[in-house]
Design a protein around this motif. Structure first.
Motif, PDB file in Angstrom:
ATOM      1  N   TRP A  50       0.973  -0.741  -0.024  1.00  0.00           N
ATOM      2  CA  TRP A  50       0.388   0.235   0.095  1.00  0.00           C
ATOM      3  C   TRP A  50       0.679   1.276  -0.355  1.00  0.00           C
ATOM      4  O   TRP A  50       0.366   2.233  -0.740  1.00  0.00           O
ATOM      5  CB  TRP A  50      -1.089   0.094   0.859  1.00  0.00           C
ATOM      6  CG  TRP A  50      -1.753  -1.425   1.242  1.00  0.00           C
ATOM      7  CD1 TRP A  50      -2.297  -2.642   1.589  1.00  0.00           C
ATOM      8  CD2 TRP A  50      -3.427  -0.900   0.597  1.00  0.00           C
ATOM      9  NE1 TRP A  50      -3.156  -3.231   1.308  1.00  0.00           N
ATOM     10  CE2 TRP A  50      -4.051  -2.904   0.504  1.00  0.00           C
ATOM     11  CE3 TRP A  50      -3.988  -0.292  -1.206  1.00  0.00           C
ATOM     12  CZ2 TRP A  50      -4.744  -2.770  -0.180  1.00  0.00           C
ATOM     13  CZ3 TRP A  50      -4.049  -0.796  -1.705  1.00  0.00           C
ATOM     14  CH2 TRP A  50      -5.223  -2.072  -1.275  1.00  0.00           C
ATOM     15  N   VAL A  51       1.786   1.296   0.802  1.00  0.00           N
ATOM     16  CA  VAL A  51       2.955   2.615   0.272  1.00  0.00           C
ATOM     17  C   VAL A  51       2.800   3.029  -0.656  1.00  0.00           C
ATOM     18  O   VAL A  51       3.136   3.529  -1.182  1.00  0.00           O
ATOM     19  CB  VAL A  51       3.909   1.904   1.581  1.00  0.00           C
ATOM     20  CG1 VAL A  51       5.222   2.944   1.084  1.00  0.00           C
ATOM     21  CG2 VAL A  51       4.411   2.366   2.616  1.00  0.00           C
ATOM     22  N   ASN A  52       3.928   1.311  -1.740  1.00  0.00           N
ATOM     23  CA  ASN A  52       3.930   1.689  -2.940  1.00  0.00           C
ATOM     24  C   ASN A  52       2.991   2.052  -4.397  1.00  0.00           C
ATOM     25  O   ASN A  52       2.834   2.588  -5.466  1.00  0.00           O
ATOM     26  CB  ASN A  52       4.789   0.250  -3.383  1.00  0.00           C
ATOM     27  CG  ASN A  52       5.526   0.059  -3.257  1.00  0.00           C
ATOM     28  OD1 ASN A  52       6.968   0.932  -3.114  1.00  0.00           O
ATOM     29  ND2 ASN A  52       5.893  -0.815  -2.103  1.00  0.00           N
ATOM     30  N   VAL A  53       1.828   1.549  -3.628  1.00  0.00           N
ATOM     31  CA  VAL A  53       0.577   2.058  -4.499  1.00  0.00           C
ATOM     32  C   VAL A  53      -0.343   3.335  -4.281  1.00  0.00           C
ATOM     33  O   VAL A  53      -0.101   4.076  -5.176  1.00  0.00           O
ATOM     34  CB  VAL A  53      -0.666   0.934  -3.702  1.00  0.00           C
ATOM     35  CG1 VAL A  53      -2.034   1.746  -4.292  1.00  0.00           C
ATOM     36  CG2 VAL A  53      -0.698  -0.400  -4.542  1.00  0.00           C
ATOM     37  N   GLY A  54      -0.155   4.231  -2.952  1.00  0.00           N
ATOM     38  CA  GLY A  54       0.034   5.323  -2.195  1.00  0.00           C
ATOM     39  C   GLY A  54       1.064   6.424  -3.459  1.00  0.00           C
ATOM     40  O   GLY A  54       0.746   7.031  -4.153  1.00  0.00           O
ATOM     41  N   GLN A 196      12.884   4.488  -5.916  1.00  0.00           N
ATOM     42  CA  GLN A 196      12.747   3.717  -4.999  1.00  0.00           C
ATOM     43  C   GLN A 196      11.431   2.855  -4.020  1.00  0.00           C
ATOM     44  O   GLN A 196      11.849   2.952  -3.192  1.00  0.00           O
ATOM     45  CB  GLN A 196      13.206   3.782  -3.638  1.00  0.00           C
ATOM     46  CG  GLN A 196      15.256   3.829  -4.418  1.00  0.00           C
ATOM     47  CD  GLN A 196      16.245   4.823  -2.871  1.00  0.00           C
ATOM     48  OE1 GLN A 196      15.856   5.308  -1.820  1.00  0.00           O
ATOM     49  NE2 GLN A 196      17.578   4.237  -3.137  1.00  0.00           N
ATOM     50  N   ARG A 197      10.314   3.480  -4.734  1.00  0.00           N
ATOM     51  CA  ARG A 197       8.901   3.205  -4.467  1.00  0.00           C
ATOM     52  C   ARG A 197       7.728   3.469  -5.765  1.00  0.00           C
ATOM     53  O   ARG A 197       8.162   4.473  -6.571  1.00  0.00           O
ATOM     54  CB  ARG A 197       8.944   3.967  -3.151  1.00  0.00           C
ATOM     55  CG  ARG A 197       9.209   4.206  -1.958  1.00  0.00           C
ATOM     56  CD  ARG A 197       8.917   4.773  -0.086  1.00  0.00           C
ATOM     57  NE  ARG A 197       8.375   6.697  -0.609  1.00  0.00           N
ATOM     58  CZ  ARG A 197       8.152   7.228   0.096  1.00  0.00           C
ATOM     59  NH1 ARG A 197       7.578   6.885   0.322  1.00  0.00           N
ATOM     60  NH2 ARG A 197       8.846   8.215  -0.605  1.00  0.00           N
ATOM     61  N   GLY A 198       7.110   2.485  -5.712  1.00  0.00           N
ATOM     62  CA  GLY A 198       6.210   1.963  -6.713  1.00  0.00           C
ATOM     63  C   GLY A 198       5.825   0.881  -6.499  1.00  0.00           C
ATOM     64  O   GLY A 198       6.652  -0.149  -7.000  1.00  0.00           O
ATOM     65  N   LEU A 199       4.283   1.156  -7.327  1.00  0.00           N
ATOM     66  CA  LEU A 199       4.236  -1.108  -8.393  1.00  0.00           C
ATOM     67  C   LEU A 199       5.869  -0.821  -9.414  1.00  0.00           C
ATOM     68  O   LEU A 199       6.154  -2.008  -9.220  1.00  0.00           O
ATOM     69  CB  LEU A 199       3.029  -0.627  -9.067  1.00  0.00           C
ATOM     70  CG  LEU A 199       1.984  -0.269  -7.673  1.00  0.00           C
ATOM     71  CD1 LEU A 199       0.626  -0.400  -8.448  1.00  0.00           C
ATOM     72  CD2 LEU A 199       2.266  -1.412  -7.082  1.00  0.00           C
ATOM     73  N   GLY A 200       5.915   0.300 -10.021  1.00  0.00           N
ATOM     74  CA  GLY A 200       6.825   0.116 -10.848  1.00  0.00           C
ATOM     75  C   GLY A 200       8.277  -0.285 -10.608  1.00  0.00           C
ATOM     76  O   GLY A 200       8.952  -1.687 -11.157  1.00  0.00           O
ATOM     77  N   TYR A 201       8.327   0.451  -9.381  1.00  0.00           N
ATOM     78  CA  TYR A 201       9.559  -0.687  -8.687  1.00  0.00           C
ATOM     79  C   TYR A 201       9.892  -1.428  -8.255  1.00  0.00           C
ATOM     80  O   TYR A 201      10.516  -2.514  -8.147  1.00  0.00           O
ATOM     81  CB  TYR A 201      10.004   1.358  -7.511  1.00  0.00           C
ATOM     82  CG  TYR A 201      10.998   0.241  -6.485  1.00  0.00           C
ATOM     83  CD1 TYR A 201      12.682   0.058  -7.239  1.00  0.00           C
ATOM     84  CD2 TYR A 201      11.028  -0.558  -5.459  1.00  0.00           C
ATOM     85  CE1 TYR A 201      13.497  -0.151  -5.774  1.00  0.00           C
ATOM     86  CE2 TYR A 201      11.658  -0.546  -4.648  1.00  0.00           C
ATOM     87  CZ  TYR A 201      12.368  -0.896  -4.746  1.00  0.00           C
ATOM     88  OH  TYR A 201      14.120  -0.945  -3.462  1.00  0.00           O
ATOM     89  N   MET A 202       8.423  -2.486  -7.448  1.00  0.00           N
ATOM     90  CA  MET A 202       8.824  -3.697  -6.949  1.00  0.00           C
ATOM     91  C   MET A 202       8.662  -4.581  -7.765  1.00  0.00           C
ATOM     92  O   MET A 202       8.976  -5.278  -8.313  1.00  0.00           O
ATOM     93  CB  MET A 202       6.618  -3.311  -6.325  1.00  0.00           C
ATOM     94  CG  MET A 202       6.430  -2.854  -4.884  1.00  0.00           C
ATOM     95  SD  MET A 202       5.304  -3.509  -4.809  1.00  0.00           S
ATOM     96  CE  MET A 202       5.665  -4.623  -4.153  1.00  0.00           C
ATOM     97  N   ALA A 203       7.756  -4.374  -8.984  1.00  0.00           N
ATOM     98  CA  ALA A 203       8.156  -5.108 -10.673  1.00  0.00           C
ATOM     99  C   ALA A 203       9.871  -5.277 -10.687  1.00  0.00           C
ATOM    100  O   ALA A 203      10.105  -6.320 -11.365  1.00  0.00           O
ATOM    101  CB  ALA A 203       6.858  -4.594 -11.691  1.00  0.00           C
ATOM    102  N   VAL A 204      10.516  -4.150 -10.873  1.00  0.00           N
ATOM    103  CA  VAL A 204      11.624  -4.552 -11.838  1.00  0.00           C
ATOM    104  C   VAL A 204      12.198  -4.653 -10.033  1.00  0.00           C
ATOM    105  O   VAL A 204      13.648  -6.027 -10.404  1.00  0.00           O
ATOM    106  CB  VAL A 204      12.296  -2.441 -12.095  1.00  0.00           C
ATOM    107  CG1 VAL A 204      12.908  -2.523 -10.702  1.00  0.00           C
ATOM    108  CG2 VAL A 204      13.761  -2.857 -13.103  1.00  0.00           C
TER     109      VAL A 204
END
Length: 243
Positions: A50-54, A196-204
């Protein structure tokens, strides 16, 4: 009911193809639909997701707002001034044909790392389609509308809000549908490159770790968000076209 049957059939076919592909290449390369869904549900119980989604939602909200306002304002100005629009259209089309990834070093140089670069990258993707839809909608608008506004002695501001924008609203919504997807894509690509945050960062980051379930779960979440928002805008577009 007849409208939803083809959609449901398509969804079932896609899920079946996904499952067959998983069975063919194995879970090491592609998780099954059920495994992906359960992993996404487990991730939704964590604070990290949810932090990354936000973070992605904040960057997207800024980028979409700028692309929407800028696209409509510039589209109206270029659509009303036909000479300026005729000169600007090929330039805009050529600029949009440039792969945006090649411009990312320039974006980082101008905006630095962080939120501003992601917003800029999103605006670069979404602004021009909205601008072109708005400009061409004004070009194709029936001239009787403007003549009626002149007969009623409306001011330019009154003509804009009471004649121009209502007349081209369906085309603006169609442009926003395209701009929505492209702006989201731009923000996600920006997060993949320097964030260093976000859904794109999570994916990569999951790609670097070889974490296939997380990659598929993030992709599924983004797909659900994009399809839901696009469906709502499509419904609005149909209502406006019918009206």
């Amino acid at each position: 009911m007849q409208r939803f049957f083809p959609t449901c059939l398509l969804v079932i076919a896609l899920i079946a193809a996904w499952q067959l592909l998983h069975m063919a290449i194995g879970a090491g390369a592609l998780t099954s639909p059920w495994m992906t869904l359960t992993h996404l549900l487990s991730m939704m119980g964590t604070v990290e997701l949810w932090v990354n989604v936000g973070e992605t939602a904040k960057a997207f909200a800024y980028a979409m707002s700028l692309a929407l306002v800028g696209g409509i304002v510039l589209g109206v100005l270029l659509g009303v001034n036909r000479l300026a629009g005729a000169v600007a259209e090929p330039i805009l089309l050529n600029l949009y044909a440039i792969p945006k990834v090649t411009l990312y070093p320039l974006v980082l140089l101008c905006f630095g790392l962080g939120l501003s670069s992601k917003v800029a990258f999103g605006v670069m993707h979404g602004l021009i389609p909205i601008l072109l839809f708005t400009m061409n909608a004004i070009r194709q608008m029936r001239p009787v509308y403007l003549r009626t506004a002149g007969t009623l002695r409306l001011t330019p501001i009154q003509s804009l809000f009471h004649v121009l924008l209502p007349a081209i609203l369906p085309e603006i919504v169609a442009g926003v549908r395209l701009g929505f997807a492209l702006t989201l894509l731009g923000v996600l690509i920006g997060e993949m490159f320097a964030s260093q945050r976000g859904l794109g960062y999570m994916a990569v980051n999951a790609m670097g770790l070889g974490d296939i379930p997380t990659i598929m779960a993030v992709a599924l979440l983004l797909t659900l968000i994009a399809v839901t928002c696009n469906s709502l805008m499509l419904m609005l577009d149909k209502k406006l076209q019918h009206r």
